[in-house]
Enzyme design. Structure first.
Site, PDB file in Angstrom:
ATOM      1  CB  SER A   4     103.234  66.055  21.901  1.00  0.00           C
ATOM      2  OG  SER A   4     104.476  65.643  22.355  1.00  0.00           O
TER       3      SER A   4
ATOM      4  CE  LYS B 288     105.689  67.237  24.652  1.00  0.00           C
ATOM      5  NZ  LYS B 288     106.618  66.735  23.640  1.00  0.00           N
TER       6      LYS B 288
ATOM      7  CE1 TYR C 180     105.932  65.633  28.553  1.00  0.00           C
ATOM      8  CE2 TYR C 180     106.881  63.456  28.863  1.00  0.00           C
ATOM      9  CZ  TYR C 180     106.501  64.487  28.026  1.00  0.00           C
ATOM     10  OH  TYR C 180     106.672  64.371  26.673  1.00  0.00           O
TER      11      TYR C 180
ATOM     12  CE1 TYR D  38     106.283  65.635  18.287  1.00  0.00           C
ATOM     13  CE2 TYR D  38     104.879  65.001  16.475  1.00  0.00           C
ATOM     14  CZ  TYR D  38     105.166  65.005  17.824  1.00  0.00           C
ATOM     15  OH  TYR D  38     104.316  64.383  18.701  1.00  0.00           O
TER      16      TYR D  38
ATOM     17  CB  VAL E 104     103.721  59.897  19.506  1.00  0.00           C
ATOM     18  CG1 VAL E 104     104.962  60.678  19.165  1.00  0.00           C
ATOM     19  CG2 VAL E 104     103.519  59.806  21.000  1.00  0.00           C
TER      20      VAL E 104
HETATM   21  N1  GLU Z   1     104.540  60.947  25.978  1.00  0.00           N
HETATM   22  C1  GLU Z   1     105.294  61.100  24.775  1.00  0.00           C
HETATM   23  C2  GLU Z   1     106.763  61.169  25.071  1.00  0.00           C
HETATM   24  O1  GLU Z   1     107.169  61.900  25.899  1.00  0.00           O
HETATM   25  C3  GLU Z   1     104.821  62.321  24.042  1.00  0.00           C
HETATM   26  C4  GLU Z   1     105.534  62.480  22.762  1.00  0.00           C
HETATM   27  C5  GLU Z   1     104.725  63.144  21.662  1.00  0.00           C
HETATM   28  O2  GLU Z   1     103.496  63.001  21.556  1.00  0.00           O
HETATM   29  O3  GLU Z   1     105.382  63.834  20.884  1.00  0.00           O
HETATM   30  O4  GLU Z   1     107.570  60.508  24.512  1.00  0.00           O
END
Ligand code: GLU
Length: 322
Positions: A65, A68, A190, A242, A260
């Site tokens: 993430s 992002k 993605y 988060y 994550v």
């Molecule tokens: N590739 C992970 C997902 O989409 C990223 C989630 C994350 O790092 O928060 O579930």
């Protein structure tokens, strides 16, 4: 010569928090579950391009993430704030990163830091760039890190095979017209962006590129447009950690993003990028040791945006002049 105060500080935090055994390695992407839970690295990159690092700062892991804010910045640059905001909002959701929920009234994802928002951004980028999108993204991320980055094929395949929840989110977005028809290649983009391999040093430099108003402080390259950097950092401050983002703003007070796989990246305005990697996560999905490190650095160095020690960032400025 005596070691720089920042080196001493991160060495001592590394020693202190290596003892924290809390948390669990993420397993919902099967390949992530193979990570060594003991890995722990910290890196700081200053606005004048100095690097301070300790522990497993060379260890590679997938960005997840933390990609992002960087893709959001790319979308803002090519499409503009108005168009992007028709597809994705800027409100904290208060829900888990992978919740299947959209903003009532507009049907937009709440923000670009939750999966729904990030998948929408990937769809905007895929729609704009077509099959070139991944290469353009890799070039941009590489420019921010100061070295050529690549995708971890195993993690990518693992997520592409098991990412049913993200597919469900994408189809909900399609139902409301938030993403474009060709959703499969956008999802693929993605999954690949989340699987870009970085180490702590890369992330610290990427973060310092944002702190340094879009210019990579090590290579001197202009990577992001200054007006977009403001929006990227604002979203990181309000939504980057988060559903711990409110507490993070309260306790740490620096724009940040975690992922994550166990990475945390934080940007101290016009001063410093910091990054940590340790794969064991708390219940909200943030790296346990990563939170420890950032809270301590914020306290020790007065990094919080509203900290009284941080008036004009004068305290940190003094340290960086050493
Ligand atoms: N590739 C992970 C997902 O989409 C990223 C989630 C994350 O790092 O928060 O579930």
């Amino acid at each position: 010569m005596q070691e720089h105060m920042l080196q001493q500080l991160i060495d001592s935090l590394h020693k202190q928090y290596s003892k924290n055994e809390e948390g669990e390695v993420a397993t919902y992407i099967p390949e992530l579950g193979k990570a060594d839970p003991d890995l722990f690295g910290i890196c700081l990159a200053t606005k004048d391009g100095r690097i301070f690092e300790t522990g497993d700062s060379d260890q590679r892991f997938t960005i997840q993430s933390i990609s992002k804010p960087f893709t959001y910045g790319m979308a803002l640059e090519v499409l503009g704030q108005e168009k992007v905001s028709r597809h994705v909002g800027v409100e904290p959701s208060g829900d888990a990163f992978n919740s299947i929920e959209l903003e009532s009234g507009t049907n937009r994802p709440y923000n670009p830091m939750v999966n729904a928002g990030a998948i929408t951004v990937s769809s905007l980028l895929y729609n704009h760039y077509g099959d070139e999108a991944l290469e353009i993204m890799l070039e941009r991320f590489s420019a921010a890190a100061g070295r050529r980055l690549s995708v971890d094929e195993e993690v990518y395949k693992s997520e592409a095979r098991t990412g049913h929840r993200n597919r469900a989110i994408a189809h909900l977005l399609l139902n409301f017209g938030m993403v474009f028809e060709n959703i499969e290649p956008a999802l693929d983009l993605y999954f690949k962006q989340c699987s870009i391999l970085v180490n702590c040093r890369d992330l610290a430099i990427m973060s310092a590129t944002l702190s340094n108003l879009g210019k990579n402080p090590v290579t001197g390259e202009d990577v992001y447009d200054i007006s977009c950097v403001k929006d990227m950092l604002s979203i990181m401050l309000t939504c980057g950690m988060y559903d711990y983002s409110g507490q993070w703003a309260y306790r740490v007070g620096i724009p940040a993003k975690s992922g994550v796989s166990g990475g945390v990246m934080a940007s101290v305005n016009r001063q410093l990028g910091l990054a940590s990697y340790s794969p064991k996560l708390d219940a909200r999905g943030n790296s346990c040791r990563g939170i420890d490190v950032c809270v301590s650095l914020a306290n020790e160095l007065g990094l919080h945006a509203f900290d009284c020690m941080n008036i004009g960032s004068s305290y940190l400025k003094t340290i960086l002049e050493q």
